[in-house]
Write an enzyme that holds these catalytic residues in place. Sequence first.
Site, PDB file in Angstrom:
ATOM      1  N   ASP A 136       0.836  -1.198   0.000  1.00 56.14           N
ATOM      2  CA  ASP A 136       0.000   0.000   0.000  1.00 56.14           C
ATOM      3  C   ASP A 136       0.876   1.255   0.000  1.00 56.14           C
ATOM      4  O   ASP A 136       1.988   1.241   0.558  1.00 56.14           O
ATOM      5  CB  ASP A 136      -0.898   0.025   1.238  1.00 56.14           C
ATOM      6  CG  ASP A 136      -1.968  -1.055   1.196  1.00 56.14           C
ATOM      7  OD1 ASP A 136      -2.251  -1.559   0.092  1.00 56.14           O
ATOM      8  OD2 ASP A 136      -2.514  -1.385   2.263  1.00 56.14           O
ATOM      9  N   TYR A 160       6.094  -8.631   8.744  1.00 56.81           N
ATOM     10  CA  TYR A 160       5.711  -7.230   8.888  1.00 56.81           C
ATOM     11  C   TYR A 160       5.806  -6.795  10.349  1.00 56.81           C
ATOM     12  O   TYR A 160       5.678  -7.612  11.267  1.00 56.81           O
ATOM     13  CB  TYR A 160       4.258  -7.011   8.448  1.00 56.81           C
ATOM     14  CG  TYR A 160       3.948  -7.352   7.017  1.00 56.81           C
ATOM     15  CD1 TYR A 160       3.984  -6.380   6.015  1.00 56.81           C
ATOM     16  CD2 TYR A 160       3.582  -8.649   6.659  1.00 56.81           C
ATOM     17  CE1 TYR A 160       3.671  -6.700   4.696  1.00 56.81           C
ATOM     18  CE2 TYR A 160       3.275  -8.971   5.342  1.00 56.81           C
ATOM     19  CZ  TYR A 160       3.320  -7.992   4.370  1.00 56.81           C
ATOM     20  OH  TYR A 160       3.013  -8.308   3.074  1.00 56.81           O
ATOM     21  N   ASP A 215      -7.670   0.984   7.709  1.00 54.18           N
ATOM     22  CA  ASP A 215      -6.434   1.623   8.176  1.00 54.18           C
ATOM     23  C   ASP A 215      -6.719   3.087   8.496  1.00 54.18           C
ATOM     24  O   ASP A 215      -7.860   3.553   8.398  1.00 54.18           O
ATOM     25  CB  ASP A 215      -5.305   1.465   7.153  1.00 54.18           C
ATOM     26  CG  ASP A 215      -5.602   2.122   5.810  1.00 54.18           C
ATOM     27  OD1 ASP A 215      -6.503   2.985   5.738  1.00 54.18           O
ATOM     28  OD2 ASP A 215      -4.933   1.767   4.816  1.00 54.18           O
ATOM     29  N   ARG A 247      -3.997  -5.199   7.221  1.00 51.24           N
ATOM     30  CA  ARG A 247      -5.102  -4.294   7.567  1.00 51.24           C
ATOM     31  C   ARG A 247      -6.299  -5.083   8.085  1.00 51.24           C
ATOM     32  O   ARG A 247      -6.939  -4.728   9.079  1.00 51.24           O
ATOM     33  CB  ARG A 247      -5.546  -3.501   6.340  1.00 51.24           C
ATOM     34  CG  ARG A 247      -4.661  -2.351   5.963  1.00 51.24           C
ATOM     35  CD  ARG A 247      -5.216  -1.622   4.766  1.00 51.24           C
ATOM     36  NE  ARG A 247      -5.074  -2.380   3.525  1.00 51.24           N
ATOM     37  CZ  ARG A 247      -6.017  -2.475   2.600  1.00 51.24           C
ATOM     38  NH1 ARG A 247      -7.195  -1.921   2.791  1.00 51.24           N
ATOM     39  NH2 ARG A 247      -5.789  -3.137   1.491  1.00 51.24           N
TER      40      ARG A 247
END
Length: 312
Positions: free
Chosen positions: A39, A67, A81, A173
């Site tokens: 993203d 992550y 988000d 997300r």
Amino acid sequence: MLHGVLNIYKEKGYTSHDVVAKLRRIVGQKKIGHTGTLDPDAVGVLPVCLGKATKVCDMLTDKDKTYEAVLLLGKVTDTQDSSGRILAESDIQNLEEQEVQKAVCSFAGEYDQIPPMYSALKVNGKKLYELARNGQEVERKPRRVIIHKIRILKMELPRVHMEVTCSKGTYIRTLCHDIGQSLGCGGIMESLVRTRVERFAIEDSIRLEEAEELMQAGKLTERMIPVDQMFEGYVKLYLKTEAAKAVRNGNIFWPGDILWMGVEAEETFIRPYRDREKVRVYDEERNFIAVYEYREEKKCFQIVRMFFDGRE
């Protein structure tokens, strides 16, 4: 033309396509591809394939990823988000850290995740985010994802700093949203850093600005992983001249066509091979040609992916 894989640090505000476009300008070649969308607000590791290495893009896309994310509890947005429109807010004053810890850890393992509307997945030929921007919401089928590892790095409620290692196709997300839903207060992803894709770690990544400086200095190839090293777990096989010619056309070859094998091309003993065992194939001059696999039923090696370019 350059051939290999670069570990690029994608900065905030860039799309993955932006990174490819800028690298094409820096390097001066069109044959470049990325290995999985990040993203625009996310940062971190984005392996980029150049030249012949574009043939391994899909292989890297399939790899597990790690992550670091910040989960903000008490909010729900339409994008899941912090960039989205707030749909609901909750008071989390009575939420206890032990309860949050239990909820986060409960997502380790396999679970069915419903992809978010704000994603690039297509339904009836249209990307979900395009439908979402027009105010449409369509039914999405759950997809089985695997959370290999999830741990809390720091908890400062309403924020939870997490490290997640997961399978391909996992939306962090949505994971944040789902954790929030399980706690009954909602949750969104406030920030995201991709720290690893397969062997590519964030501490070894380079920014686009550095890539440009290295290119101008003629040193960019020093930071690239050669194509054949992407298969370093496969044994190397060096073929006799005639067999190598046949392999460049994608033909099968036999164990008797092997000249020698091994990392340093010094082993002359030809060992037995397992069915479907993959190997790296080279000619006598140590030029990488292709990835093949052994087929026990036919006692021969068949092509998996060709990397030889007939124009070479």
